[in-house]
Structure formats: structure tokens, C-alpha cells
Design a protein around this motif. Structure first.
Motif, PDB file in Angstrom:
ATOM      1  N   THR A  97       0.833  -1.199   0.000  1.00  0.00           N
ATOM      2  CA  THR A  97       0.000   0.000   0.000  1.00  0.00           C
ATOM      3  C   THR A  97       0.867   1.249   0.000  1.00  0.00           C
ATOM      4  N   GLY A  98       1.988   1.192   0.714  1.00  0.00           N
ATOM      5  CA  GLY A  98       2.907   2.330   0.761  1.00  0.00           C
ATOM      6  C   GLY A  98       3.477   2.666  -0.601  1.00  0.00           C
ATOM      7  N   VAL A  99       3.845   1.654  -1.356  1.00  0.00           N
ATOM      8  CA  VAL A  99       4.361   1.888  -2.715  1.00  0.00           C
ATOM      9  C   VAL A  99       3.270   2.506  -3.588  1.00  0.00           C
ATOM     10  N   ALA A 100       2.060   1.973  -3.486  1.00  0.00           N
ATOM     11  CA  ALA A 100       0.948   2.502  -4.295  1.00  0.00           C
ATOM     12  C   ALA A 100       0.616   3.943  -3.911  1.00  0.00           C
ATOM     13  N   LEU A 101       0.552   4.227  -2.603  1.00  0.00           N
ATOM     14  CA  LEU A 101       0.203   5.581  -2.173  1.00  0.00           C
ATOM     15  C   LEU A 101       1.320   6.580  -2.449  1.00  0.00           C
ATOM     16  N   ALA A 102       2.573   6.156  -2.341  1.00  0.00           N
ATOM     17  CA  ALA A 102       3.676   7.053  -2.678  1.00  0.00           C
ATOM     18  C   ALA A 102       3.649   7.373  -4.177  1.00  0.00           C
ATOM     19  N   SER A 103       3.315   6.392  -4.992  1.00  0.00           N
ATOM     20  CA  SER A 103       3.176   6.632  -6.435  1.00  0.00           C
ATOM     21  C   SER A 103       2.035   7.603  -6.717  1.00  0.00           C
ATOM     22  N   LEU A 104       0.914   7.391  -6.049  1.00  0.00           N
ATOM     23  CA  LEU A 104      -0.225   8.295  -6.203  1.00  0.00           C
ATOM     24  C   LEU A 104       0.120   9.703  -5.719  1.00  0.00           C
ATOM     25  N   ASN A 105       0.899   9.792  -4.634  1.00  0.00           N
ATOM     26  CA  ASN A 105       1.296  11.102  -4.127  1.00  0.00           C
ATOM     27  C   ASN A 105       2.159  11.853  -5.135  1.00  0.00           C
ATOM     28  N   ILE A 106       3.006  11.149  -5.870  1.00  0.00           N
ATOM     29  CA  ILE A 106       3.815  11.808  -6.904  1.00  0.00           C
ATOM     30  C   ILE A 106       2.902  12.436  -7.955  1.00  0.00           C
ATOM     31  N   ILE A 107       1.888  11.709  -8.362  1.00  0.00           N
ATOM     32  CA  ILE A 107       0.950  12.223  -9.374  1.00  0.00           C
ATOM     33  C   ILE A 107       0.177  13.417  -8.828  1.00  0.00           C
ATOM     34  N   VAL A 108      -0.335  13.298  -7.603  1.00  0.00           N
ATOM     35  CA  VAL A 108      -1.114  14.387  -6.993  1.00  0.00           C
ATOM     36  C   VAL A 108      -0.244  15.634  -6.837  1.00  0.00           C
ATOM     37  N   GLN A 109       0.978  15.459  -6.361  1.00  0.00           N
ATOM     38  CA  GLN A 109       1.845  16.622  -6.168  1.00  0.00           C
ATOM     39  C   GLN A 109       2.232  17.257  -7.504  1.00  0.00           C
ATOM     40  N   PHE A 110       2.381  16.452  -8.554  1.00  0.00           N
ATOM     41  CA  PHE A 110       2.655  17.015  -9.873  1.00  0.00           C
ATOM     42  C   PHE A 110       1.491  17.898 -10.324  1.00  0.00           C
ATOM     43  N   LEU A 111       0.276  17.414 -10.100  1.00  0.00           N
ATOM     44  CA  LEU A 111      -0.889  18.196 -10.487  1.00  0.00           C
ATOM     45  C   LEU A 111      -1.077  19.426  -9.598  1.00  0.00           C
ATOM     46  N   PHE A 112      -0.509  19.400  -8.388  1.00  0.00           N
ATOM     47  CA  PHE A 112      -0.652  20.508  -7.433  1.00  0.00           C
ATOM     48  C   PHE A 112       0.500  21.512  -7.537  1.00  0.00           C
ATOM     49  N   LEU A 113       1.403  21.323  -8.492  1.00  0.00           N
ATOM     50  CA  LEU A 113       2.584  22.179  -8.648  1.00  0.00           C
ATOM     51  C   LEU A 113       2.304  23.686  -8.664  1.00  0.00           C
ATOM     52  N   PRO A 114       1.278  24.167  -9.371  1.00  0.00           N
ATOM     53  CA  PRO A 114       1.120  25.622  -9.430  1.00  0.00           C
ATOM     54  C   PRO A 114       0.703  26.257  -8.105  1.00  0.00           C
ATOM     55  N   TYR A 115       0.243  25.477  -7.164  1.00  0.00           N
ATOM     56  CA  TYR A 115      -0.231  26.033  -5.900  1.00  0.00           C
ATOM     57  C   TYR A 115       0.852  26.042  -4.824  1.00  0.00           C
ATOM     58  N   PRO A 117       4.694  25.030  -5.395  1.00  0.00           N
ATOM     59  CA  PRO A 117       5.723  24.390  -6.213  1.00  0.00           C
ATOM     60  C   PRO A 117       6.884  23.801  -5.405  1.00  0.00           C
ATOM     61  N   VAL A 118       7.370  24.485  -4.401  1.00  0.00           N
ATOM     62  CA  VAL A 118       8.516  23.984  -3.643  1.00  0.00           C
ATOM     63  C   VAL A 118       8.138  22.731  -2.866  1.00  0.00           C
ATOM     64  N   TRP A 119       7.010  22.792  -2.141  1.00  0.00           N
ATOM     65  CA  TRP A 119       6.596  21.629  -1.367  1.00  0.00           C
ATOM     66  C   TRP A 119       6.240  20.457  -2.285  1.00  0.00           C
ATOM     67  N   ALA A 120       5.622  20.732  -3.413  1.00  0.00           N
ATOM     68  CA  ALA A 120       5.241  19.652  -4.329  1.00  0.00           C
ATOM     69  C   ALA A 120       6.474  18.900  -4.833  1.00  0.00           C
ATOM     70  N   ILE A 121       7.513  19.620  -5.208  1.00  0.00           N
ATOM     71  CA  ILE A 121       8.737  18.974  -5.685  1.00  0.00           C
ATOM     72  C   ILE A 121       9.405  18.202  -4.553  1.00  0.00           C
ATOM     73  N   PHE A 122       9.457  18.796  -3.370  1.00  0.00           N
ATOM     74  CA  PHE A 122      10.050  18.128  -2.211  1.00  0.00           C
ATOM     75  C   PHE A 122       9.267  16.866  -1.855  1.00  0.00           C
ATOM     76  N   SER A 123       7.953  16.941  -1.887  1.00  0.00           N
ATOM     77  CA  SER A 123       7.111  15.788  -1.572  1.00  0.00           C
ATOM     78  C   SER A 123       7.264  14.679  -2.611  1.00  0.00           C
ATOM     79  N   MET A 124       7.430  15.053  -3.884  1.00  0.00           N
ATOM     80  CA  MET A 124       7.671  14.046  -4.911  1.00  0.00           C
ATOM     81  C   MET A 124       9.002  13.332  -4.664  1.00  0.00           C
TER      82      MET A 124
END
Length: 143
Positions: A97-115, A117-124
Motif C-alpha cells: 500500500t505504501g508503494v501505491a500511495l507514494a506513487s499516487l502522491n507523486i501524481i497528486v503533487q505534480f498536479l498541485f505544482l502551481p499552488y 511548487p517547492v513543497w510539491a517537488i520536495f514531496s515528490m
């Protein structure tokens, strides 16, 4: 002068051993997931409570209402935090589940980049490390 010629006990160096790096990486991944989950919960609450908390940086193809982003972060944060706790408790379901959710978090943070940007890249980047730690530990313990 007698020497002990009995063979010493062989060290367990097989593929099923938990190396220090693997165990440490899994522990660190669990802690990172809990911290990332809590921060995502706070992001979600902030987005739900007040739309003006986040400012858009330029135009972006993937734009949603900030209240919707708040709900996405809140739900994902709860799931990531619970999974991080499961990893720290060494539960089998938590690793996958951790691998799946971390993968999903990368996608979500990519889509959240304009709001944010620094935290989204760090979170990815954190999510990439979590995936690496969970996969390398799994391959060492089941190989």
C-alpha cells in the motif's frame, strides 16, 4: 597447545537477511510517510477551510477548485499516515500500500505544482525515496 578446530557458526548472509540499510530505510520510509501524511492532512484542512491559502503560480492545464484539492489532500494524507503507521508496525499490507500511495502522491503533487511548487517537488522526492526503500527492502527479504 591445542587449537580449537571446530568450525565457527556460519553467518547468515543469505538473501533473507535484513541488512542494516534495508531495515533503516524501511523505518525511515514509515516515519516519512507518517510526517507526509500529517502535512497533507494540514494542507487539506487549509484548502477546505480557506480557498485563498494557496495562490496559483501562472496558468496550468490541470486546475481544480481549491476546496476539491483540499479534500484530495485530506483523504490522501489520512491514507498515507495510516500506511506509515502500518509500515512501522511491520505489517505486510502496508509495504504494498505504501508503494501505491507514494506513487499516487507523486501524481497528486505534480498536479498541485502551481499552488505549492517547492513543497510539491520536495514531496515528490520524498515519495521516490519511500518507493525505493520499500521496494529494495521487499526484494531483499523475499528473494
Amino acid at each position: 597447545m591445542s587449537q580449537n578446530t571446530a568450525p565457527s557458526a556460519p553467518r547468515s548472509a543469505g538473501p533473507n537477511t535484513h541488512t542494516g540499510w534495508a531495515a533503516g530505510g524501511t523505518l525511515f520510509a514509515g516515519v516519512l510517510m507518517m510526517v507526509t501524511g500529517i502535512i497533507s492532512i494540514f494542507e487539506g484542512i487549509a484548502g477546505i477551510a480557506e480557498d485563498e491559502v494557496y495562490t496559483r503560480v501562472g496558468n496550468y492545464v490541470f486546475s481544480w477548485d481549491l476546496t476539491a484539492w483540499g479534500w484530495v489532500h485530506l483523504i490522501l494524507g489520512i491514507l498515507v499516515g495510516i500506511t506509515g503507521w502500518g509500515i512501522l508496525k511491520n505489517m505486510e499490507w502496508a509495504r504494498y500500500t505504501g508503494v501505491a500511495l507514494a506513487s499516487l502522491n507523486i501524481i497528486v503533487q505534480f498536479l498541485f505544482l502551481p499552488y505549492q511548487p517547492v513543497w510539491a517537488i520536495f514531496s515528490m522526492a520524498i515519495s521516490v525515496f519511500i518507493i525505493w526503500a520499500l521496494i529494495t527492502t521487499e526484494s531483499r527479504t523475499t528473494a
